[in-house]
Design a protein around this motif. Structure first.
Motif, PDB file in Angstrom:
ATOM      1  N   GLU A  28      31.811  20.647  -0.691  1.00 50.21           N
ATOM      2  CA  GLU A  28      31.419  19.592  -1.619  1.00 50.21           C
ATOM      3  C   GLU A  28      30.279  18.775  -1.019  1.00 50.21           C
ATOM      4  O   GLU A  28      30.062  18.791   0.185  1.00 50.21           O
ATOM      5  N   GLY A  29      29.600  18.033  -1.860  1.00 47.79           N
ATOM      6  CA  GLY A  29      28.537  17.143  -1.412  1.00 47.79           C
ATOM      7  C   GLY A  29      27.392  17.160  -2.404  1.00 47.79           C
ATOM      8  O   GLY A  29      27.292  18.043  -3.251  1.00 47.79           O
ATOM      9  N   MET A  30      26.523  16.169  -2.257  1.00 49.39           N
ATOM     10  CA  MET A  30      25.401  16.101  -3.179  1.00 49.39           C
ATOM     11  C   MET A  30      24.377  17.182  -2.847  1.00 49.39           C
ATOM     12  O   MET A  30      24.481  17.850  -1.812  1.00 49.39           O
ATOM     13  N   ASP A  31      23.418  17.366  -3.735  1.00 49.54           N
ATOM     14  CA  ASP A  31      22.382  18.366  -3.536  1.00 49.54           C
ATOM     15  C   ASP A  31      21.664  18.140  -2.209  1.00 49.54           C
ATOM     16  O   ASP A  31      21.453  17.001  -1.784  1.00 49.54           O
ATOM     17  N   LYS A  32      21.296  19.238  -1.590  1.00 42.57           N
ATOM     18  CA  LYS A  32      20.497  19.271  -0.358  1.00 42.57           C
ATOM     19  C   LYS A  32      21.243  18.758   0.866  1.00 42.57           C
ATOM     20  O   LYS A  32      20.636  18.331   1.842  1.00 42.57           O
ATOM     21  N   THR A  33      22.579  18.835   0.838  1.00 42.46           N
ATOM     22  CA  THR A  33      23.337  18.488   2.039  1.00 42.46           C
ATOM     23  C   THR A  33      23.659  19.726   2.871  1.00 42.46           C
ATOM     24  O   THR A  33      24.280  19.606   3.919  1.00 42.46           O
ATOM     25  N   GLY A  34      23.250  20.896   2.419  1.00 43.97           N
ATOM     26  CA  GLY A  34      23.423  22.108   3.203  1.00 43.97           C
ATOM     27  C   GLY A  34      24.615  22.961   2.829  1.00 43.97           C
ATOM     28  O   GLY A  34      24.951  23.894   3.556  1.00 43.97           O
ATOM     29  N   LYS A  35      25.245  22.681   1.708  1.00 38.43           N
ATOM     30  CA  LYS A  35      26.445  23.415   1.298  1.00 38.43           C
ATOM     31  C   LYS A  35      26.213  24.920   1.199  1.00 38.43           C
ATOM     32  O   LYS A  35      26.935  25.706   1.804  1.00 38.43           O
ATOM     33  N   THR A  36      25.219  25.309   0.455  1.00 34.88           N
ATOM     34  CA  THR A  36      24.995  26.727   0.200  1.00 34.88           C
ATOM     35  C   THR A  36      24.625  27.465   1.480  1.00 34.88           C
ATOM     36  O   THR A  36      25.110  28.583   1.720  1.00 34.88           O
ATOM     37  N   SER A  37      23.798  26.873   2.309  1.00 34.62           N
ATOM     38  CA  SER A  37      23.439  27.506   3.585  1.00 34.62           C
ATOM     39  C   SER A  37      24.678  27.700   4.455  1.00 34.62           C
ATOM     40  O   SER A  37      24.864  28.763   5.057  1.00 34.62           O
ATOM     41  N   LEU A  38      25.519  26.677   4.515  1.00 31.45           N
ATOM     42  CA  LEU A  38      26.751  26.787   5.295  1.00 31.45           C
ATOM     43  C   LEU A  38      27.679  27.854   4.724  1.00 31.45           C
ATOM     44  O   LEU A  38      28.267  28.643   5.462  1.00 31.45           O
ATOM     45  N   ILE A  39      27.810  27.882   3.413  1.00 33.11           N
ATOM     46  CA  ILE A  39      28.672  28.867   2.763  1.00 33.11           C
ATOM     47  C   ILE A  39      28.209  30.281   3.092  1.00 33.11           C
ATOM     48  O   ILE A  39      29.012  31.142   3.452  1.00 33.11           O
ATOM     49  N   ASN A  40      26.920  30.526   2.948  1.00 33.64           N
ATOM     50  CA  ASN A  40      26.404  31.873   3.189  1.00 33.64           C
ATOM     51  C   ASN A  40      26.686  32.328   4.615  1.00 33.64           C
ATOM     52  O   ASN A  40      27.147  33.458   4.833  1.00 33.64           O
ATOM     53  N   GLU A  41      26.433  31.466   5.579  1.00 32.08           N
ATOM     54  CA  GLU A  41      26.657  31.848   6.975  1.00 32.08           C
ATOM     55  C   GLU A  41      28.144  31.918   7.297  1.00 32.08           C
ATOM     56  O   GLU A  41      28.593  32.808   8.028  1.00 32.08           O
TER      57      GLU A  41
END
Length: 141
Positions: free
Chosen positions: A6-19
């Motif tokens: 969770e978190g607002m846009d551009k906090t790194g969620k998607t990058s963290l999820i992918n890795e």
């Protein structure tokens, strides 16, 4: 285990999820946003849909889960938006990033879900390592 970032846009969620998914060989059910984001953005945009997401929260509570609430400095979020050639929506700009981060933290606490704050300002690889280690320890209990 269900893992929600969770978190607002551009906090790194998607990058963290992918890795995270790569390092755990897609072992877990991982979601990019859930009810907490829905609660916050419904409040910001005055949609009044909170009840629609309460059912989801109740279901999540019934299974092993963790919510990683991603946060970053205002300046980092603004820089990431700029790099992506995006802008902070006007309504969010009016409220302010600090207040929005506060809303995320408040909603995480109110939800009753198991959550952990993740500061995405730190070394990316170390952050992912910490998340993977945390999940491994959490599952080992």
């Amino acid at each position: 285990m269900l893992i929600i970032f969770e978190g607002m846009d551009k906090t790194g969620k998607t990058s963290l999820i992918n890795e995270f998914n790569k390092r755990t060989n897609f072992k877990h059910i991982v979601l990019d946003r859930g009810a907490i984001s829905s609660y916050v953005y419904d409040a910001i945009y005055e949609r009044g849909n909170r009840e629609k997401y309460d059912f989801f929260v109740d279901m999540v509570k019934k299974v092993p889960h963790i919510v990683f609430l991603c946060i970053a400095k205002d300046s980092t979020i603004m820089k990431r938006l700029e790099c992506a050639n995006e802008k902070l929506p006007e309504k969010q700009k009016e409220i302010g990033i600090e207040r929005i981060k506060g809303l995320f933290i408040e909603e995480a606490a109110i939800s009753g879900l198991n959550f952990m704050l993740i500061n995405t300002e730190y070394d990316f690889d170390e952050t992912v390592d910490s998340l993977v280690n945390f999940i491994e320890e959490y599952e080992g209990e």
